[in-house]
Motif scaffolding. Structure first.
Motif, PDB file in Angstrom:
ATOM      1  N   GLY A  65      26.116  23.707  50.900  1.00  0.00           N
ATOM      2  CA  GLY A  65      25.919  23.155  49.568  1.00  0.00           C
ATOM      3  C   GLY A  65      25.537  24.225  48.563  1.00  0.00           C
ATOM      4  O   GLY A  65      25.947  24.170  47.394  1.00  0.00           O
ATOM      5  N   GLY A  66      24.787  25.237  49.024  1.00  0.00           N
ATOM      6  CA  GLY A  66      24.443  26.345  48.140  1.00  0.00           C
ATOM      7  C   GLY A  66      25.658  27.153  47.734  1.00  0.00           C
ATOM      8  O   GLY A  66      25.768  27.610  46.585  1.00  0.00           O
ATOM      9  N   LEU A  67      26.595  27.354  48.683  1.00  0.00           N
ATOM     10  CA  LEU A  67      27.825  28.074  48.356  1.00  0.00           C
ATOM     11  C   LEU A  67      28.669  27.289  47.364  1.00  0.00           C
ATOM     12  O   LEU A  67      29.312  27.867  46.479  1.00  0.00           O
ATOM     13  N   LEU A  68      28.645  25.960  47.493  1.00  0.00           N
ATOM     14  CA  LEU A  68      29.494  25.120  46.656  1.00  0.00           C
ATOM     15  C   LEU A  68      28.873  24.831  45.290  1.00  0.00           C
ATOM     16  O   LEU A  68      29.543  24.931  44.245  1.00  0.00           O
ATOM     17  N   TYR A  69      27.578  24.492  45.288  1.00  0.00           N
ATOM     18  CA  TYR A  69      26.937  24.037  44.047  1.00  0.00           C
ATOM     19  C   TYR A  69      25.917  25.017  43.477  1.00  0.00           C
ATOM     20  O   TYR A  69      25.475  24.842  42.340  1.00  0.00           O
ATOM     21  N   GLY A  70      25.513  26.008  44.257  1.00  0.00           N
ATOM     22  CA  GLY A  70      24.480  26.927  43.805  1.00  0.00           C
ATOM     23  C   GLY A  70      23.328  26.963  44.792  1.00  0.00           C
ATOM     24  O   GLY A  70      23.080  25.985  45.518  1.00  0.00           O
ATOM     25  N   ALA A  71      22.597  28.066  44.814  1.00  0.00           N
ATOM     26  CA  ALA A  71      21.584  28.283  45.838  1.00  0.00           C
ATOM     27  C   ALA A  71      20.442  27.283  45.776  1.00  0.00           C
ATOM     28  O   ALA A  71      19.738  27.092  46.787  1.00  0.00           O
ATOM     29  N   ARG A  72      20.217  26.640  44.659  1.00  0.00           N
ATOM     30  CA  ARG A  72      19.104  25.709  44.526  1.00  0.00           C
ATOM     31  C   ARG A  72      19.461  24.289  44.972  1.00  0.00           C
ATOM     32  O   ARG A  72      18.609  23.391  44.931  1.00  0.00           O
ATOM     33  N   TRP A  73      20.686  24.072  45.416  1.00  0.00           N
ATOM     34  CA  TRP A  73      21.085  22.734  45.849  1.00  0.00           C
ATOM     35  C   TRP A  73      20.378  22.349  47.133  1.00  0.00           C
ATOM     36  O   TRP A  73      20.142  23.173  48.027  1.00  0.00           O
ATOM     37  N   THR A  74      20.027  21.078  47.252  1.00  0.00           N
ATOM     38  CA  THR A  74      19.446  20.523  48.466  1.00  0.00           C
ATOM     39  C   THR A  74      20.181  19.245  48.827  1.00  0.00           C
ATOM     40  O   THR A  74      20.811  18.607  47.948  1.00  0.00           O
ATOM     41  N   PRO A  75      20.136  18.795  50.070  1.00  0.00           N
ATOM     42  CA  PRO A  75      20.836  17.557  50.440  1.00  0.00           C
ATOM     43  C   PRO A  75      20.353  16.333  49.680  1.00  0.00           C
ATOM     44  O   PRO A  75      21.102  15.355  49.560  1.00  0.00           O
ATOM     45  N   ALA A  76      19.120  16.374  49.170  1.00  0.00           N
ATOM     46  CA  ALA A  76      18.623  15.223  48.428  1.00  0.00           C
ATOM     47  C   ALA A  76      19.083  15.211  46.981  1.00  0.00           C
ATOM     48  O   ALA A  76      18.903  14.200  46.279  1.00  0.00           O
ATOM     49  N   ALA A  77      19.683  16.307  46.531  1.00  0.00           N
ATOM     50  CA  ALA A  77      20.092  16.415  45.137  1.00  0.00           C
ATOM     51  C   ALA A  77      21.421  15.691  44.916  1.00  0.00           C
ATOM     52  O   ALA A  77      22.252  15.570  45.821  1.00  0.00           O
ATOM     53  N   THR A  78      21.607  15.231  43.702  1.00  0.00           N
ATOM     54  CA  THR A  78      22.878  14.616  43.329  1.00  0.00           C
ATOM     55  C   THR A  78      23.925  15.708  43.115  1.00  0.00           C
ATOM     56  O   THR A  78      23.683  16.647  42.358  1.00  0.00           O
ATOM     57  N   PRO A  79      25.072  15.619  43.788  1.00  0.00           N
ATOM     58  CA  PRO A  79      26.081  16.676  43.614  1.00  0.00           C
ATOM     59  C   PRO A  79      26.537  16.783  42.166  1.00  0.00           C
ATOM     60  O   PRO A  79      26.851  15.782  41.520  1.00  0.00           O
ATOM     61  N   GLY A  80      26.541  18.006  41.664  1.00  0.00           N
ATOM     62  CA  GLY A  80      27.029  18.258  40.320  1.00  0.00           C
ATOM     63  C   GLY A  80      28.368  18.951  40.378  1.00  0.00           C
ATOM     64  O   GLY A  80      29.069  18.920  41.403  1.00  0.00           O
ATOM     65  N   PRO A  81      28.750  19.615  39.323  1.00  0.00           N
ATOM     66  CA  PRO A  81      30.035  20.338  39.338  1.00  0.00           C
ATOM     67  C   PRO A  81      29.953  21.536  40.277  1.00  0.00           C
ATOM     68  O   PRO A  81      28.908  22.175  40.421  1.00  0.00           O
ATOM     69  N   ALA A  82      31.068  21.825  40.906  1.00  0.00           N
ATOM     70  CA  ALA A  82      31.120  22.976  41.808  1.00  0.00           C
ATOM     71  C   ALA A  82      31.069  24.280  41.016  1.00  0.00           C
ATOM     72  O   ALA A  82      31.405  24.320  39.828  1.00  0.00           O
ATOM     73  N   ARG A  83      30.661  25.331  41.691  1.00  0.00           N
ATOM     74  CA  ARG A  83      30.659  26.650  41.069  1.00  0.00           C
ATOM     75  C   ARG A  83      32.100  27.077  40.790  1.00  0.00           C
ATOM     76  O   ARG A  83      33.054  26.541  41.381  1.00  0.00           O
ATOM     77  N   PRO A  84      32.300  28.059  39.931  1.00  0.00           N
ATOM     78  CA  PRO A  84      33.662  28.548  39.679  1.00  0.00           C
ATOM     79  C   PRO A  84      34.352  28.978  40.975  1.00  0.00           C
ATOM     80  O   PRO A  84      33.730  29.564  41.859  1.00  0.00           O
ATOM     81  N   ALA A  85      35.628  28.680  41.057  1.00  0.00           N
ATOM     82  CA  ALA A  85      36.372  28.964  42.291  1.00  0.00           C
ATOM     83  C   ALA A  85      36.354  30.448  42.633  1.00  0.00           C
ATOM     84  O   ALA A  85      36.256  30.828  43.805  1.00  0.00           O
ATOM     85  N   THR A  86      36.447  31.301  41.614  1.00  0.00           N
ATOM     86  CA  THR A  86      36.452  32.743  41.885  1.00  0.00           C
ATOM     87  C   THR A  86      35.132  33.198  42.498  1.00  0.00           C
ATOM     88  O   THR A  86      35.114  34.068  43.381  1.00  0.00           O
ATOM     89  N   GLU A  87      34.017  32.623  42.051  1.00  0.00           N
ATOM     90  CA  GLU A  87      32.719  33.000  42.614  1.00  0.00           C
ATOM     91  C   GLU A  87      32.602  32.560  44.065  1.00  0.00           C
ATOM     92  O   GLU A  87      32.081  33.305  44.908  1.00  0.00           O
ATOM     93  N   ILE A  88      33.059  31.352  44.360  1.00  0.00           N
ATOM     94  CA  ILE A  88      33.003  30.869  45.742  1.00  0.00           C
ATOM     95  C   ILE A  88      33.819  31.777  46.652  1.00  0.00           C
ATOM     96  O   ILE A  88      33.362  32.197  47.728  1.00  0.00           O
ATOM     97  N   LEU A  89      35.034  32.091  46.217  1.00  0.00           N
ATOM     98  CA  LEU A  89      35.921  32.895  47.043  1.00  0.00           C
ATOM     99  C   LEU A  89      35.384  34.315  47.201  1.00  0.00           C
ATOM    100  O   LEU A  89      35.459  34.905  48.293  1.00  0.00           O
ATOM    101  N   THR A  90      34.827  34.870  46.137  1.00  0.00           N
ATOM    102  CA  THR A  90      34.283  36.228  46.208  1.00  0.00           C
ATOM    103  C   THR A  90      33.063  36.283  47.116  1.00  0.00           C
ATOM    104  O   THR A  90      32.929  37.200  47.952  1.00  0.00           O
ATOM    105  N   ASP A  91      32.167  35.311  46.990  1.00  0.00           N
ATOM    106  CA  ASP A  91      30.965  35.297  47.828  1.00  0.00           C
ATOM    107  C   ASP A  91      31.311  35.128  49.303  1.00  0.00           C
ATOM    108  O   ASP A  91      30.586  35.617  50.179  1.00  0.00           O
ATOM    109  N   ALA A  92      32.416  34.432  49.584  1.00  0.00           N
ATOM    110  CA  ALA A  92      32.827  34.226  50.983  1.00  0.00           C
ATOM    111  C   ALA A  92      33.592  35.407  51.543  1.00  0.00           C
ATOM    112  O   ALA A  92      33.876  35.438  52.743  1.00  0.00           O
TER     113      ALA A  92
END
Length: 496
Positions: free
Chosen positions: A351-378
């Protein structure tokens, strides 16, 4: 995580660099110091091979014939090589523990890598030699011994090249002759270790990593998203070990019905998030990766199916536990099994990779991070697919071992069917993610290791007795913390 093959390769690279070093040893003391460092490498080889490493002797024993002579014993040749190195140091009249320059540092690093090889293998075994992971079962096979022997033979030959270089810069004729004899002994040891009986070696062992204890490492908001894929691999190692230990019914590693219920929920969420990661990252793929985009789409679909299968498994547990318990998230157990915590942490990392490092399972999913950032971090599309592959591969092990656990064996057949369905979809997920990784030219050697371990696990379990159904121990109070007198009777002087 560093693997067995990478450690052997590192040792070989250090020795090769030492053999090519253009620096000429300044004096006999430096030559002796280099020889001393090489002798330490030979000691590591002998320890790694162990006393039962002669391929000819082992093969003869299995055929009921007399063991091979000492001339075909690699340990004997390695011992003779060490003896020749000691003789050379005596000719040079120096103990060999002085400064050895850059080459000495490289040789020391080669020895350290070999020590890490033994540590890696030992991490999969308990103090009594019992396997602690499904990969430890592979170490029992003859092919594993052949593979290790062939790798140690390479290291021995590389050490011989270093000794040959030392001999070229040795002015004492007796020391030069002793060095030459040491090289010959190392060549003989390598010839025995690479005997034709070792042709069916197991190259998949090169992907064997260090086994990690089943101790959760929490996901923190300060964790960099670039570290998610590496942490996912570590979490998978811990879950794999937990599943294997639970399968063999170690009391201290028992999984309760609550643990299995909660782990099924977190596994479902993890697969759902993994599919969303692939979907979110797809728009950032270059046009040259258009086929990979299709692979990502198919893998995301398979992950959603896996999420549904794990969700059905959690629901099956719900039906056989408290029917009133229907929370949006599982109630936290006051003392859950560490594997349950690891499962939740894995979902948090994704969830941190998708939504940001501060995401938790109890949080309401928001918009995903930019696709380029996800791909670069991976690390790119290939490493992303290879990293996510570890989820279904480990999930298959967890689903395979669960029906053998006492808490499942005494439950209705719906649970067994639910876990069987999970195994099938996890295999599909793994195949789709491997296709995506291979399409980008990213090798996944771990897949060969997992396939061999899964086969060994199934073979082992088919020959195992039926599980014994016993109540799980009370986890909040460790047995070691309870006075022995209280376990048997009241302590002397305690009022009744």
């Amino acid at each position: 995580m560093t693997t067995l093959g990478e450690l052997f390769d590192a040792s070989l690279a250090h020795l090769a660099a030492a053999a090519r070093d253009p620096h000429t040893p300044a004096d006999p003391e430096e030559c002796a110091a280099l020889a001393g460092r090489v002798d330490h490498v030979l000691q590591q080889i002998r320890k790694g091979l162990g006393p039962e490493t002669n391929p000819l002797t082992t093969h003869a024993a299995t055929q009921g014939r007399s063991p091979a002579p000492a001339a075909d014993d690699p340990q004997e040749w390695l011992t003779q090589a060490s003896g020749r190195l000691n003789r050379a140091r005596q000719y040079l009249q120096t103990p060999g523990d002085g400064a050895a320059g850059p080459s000495g540092t490289r040789i020391e690093a080669a020895g350290e890598a070999l020590a890490a090889v033994r540590d890696t293998i030992g991490s999969h075994l308990g103090p009594d030699g019992a396997p602690l992971t499904p990969y430890a079962c592979l170490l029992r096979h003859r092919a594993a011994a052949d593979h290790l022997a062939s790798r140690y033979a390479e290291v021995g030959q590389a050490a011989g090249q270093v000794v040959h270089r030392i001999a070229q810069h040795t002015e004492h004729p007796g020391a030069a002759e002793a060095f030459a004899e040491a090289v010959a002994c190392l060549d003989q040891a390598a010839a025995v270790l690479t005997h034709p009986t070792a042709r069916d070696a197991a190259p998949h062992l090169s992907a064997l990593p260090l086994a990690l204890p089943v101790i959760p490492v929490q996901a923190l908001p300060t964790d960099p998203t670039t570290a998610v894929t590496a942490r996912l691999a570590e979490d998978s190692e811990r879950l794999s070990s937990a599943a294997y230990l639970a399968l063999h019914d170690h009391d201290e590693h028992r999984l309760s019905d609550s643990d299995l219920h909660h782990m099924a929920h977190w596994n479902s969420l993890t697969r759902l998030l993994a599919g969303r990661v692939l979907t979110a990252a797809t728009p950032a793929l270059p046009h040259a990766y258009r086929h990979t985009a299709h692979d990502f789409t198919r893998a995301a679909t398979a992950l959603r199916e896996s999420a549904a299968a794990w969700r059905n498994t959690a629901a099956a547990w719900q039906d056989v536990t408290d029917p009133r318990e229907h929370p949006p998230l599982p109630h936290p157990h006051p003392h859950p099994h560490p594997a349950t915590v690891v499962s939740r942490t894995t979902a948090t990392r994704l969830g941190g990779l998708l939504y940001g490092a501060r995401w938790t399972p109890a949080a309401t999913p928001g918009p995903a991070r930019p696709a380029t950032e996800i791909l670069t971090d991976a690390g790119g599309p290939g490493p992303l697919a290879a990293s996510l592959y570890r989820l279904p591969s480990t999930g298959w092990q967890m689903a395979y071992t669960a029906p053998w656990a006492p808490w499942v064996a005494e439950r209705p057949g719906a649970l067994v069917h639910a876990y069987s369905a999970v195994m099938a979809v996890e295999q599909q997920c793994a195949g789709q993610l491997l296709n995506a990784a291979h399409r980008t030219g990213t090798p996944v050697p771990r897949a060969l290791l997992d396939a061999a371990a899964h086969q060994a696990l199934a073979t082992e379990q088919r020959s195992a007795p039926a599980p014994r159904i016993r109540p799980a121990p009370y986890r909040p109070v460790p047995r070691a913390a309870v006075p022995r007198e209280l376990m048997r009777d009241r302590r002397p002087g305690l009022r009744r």
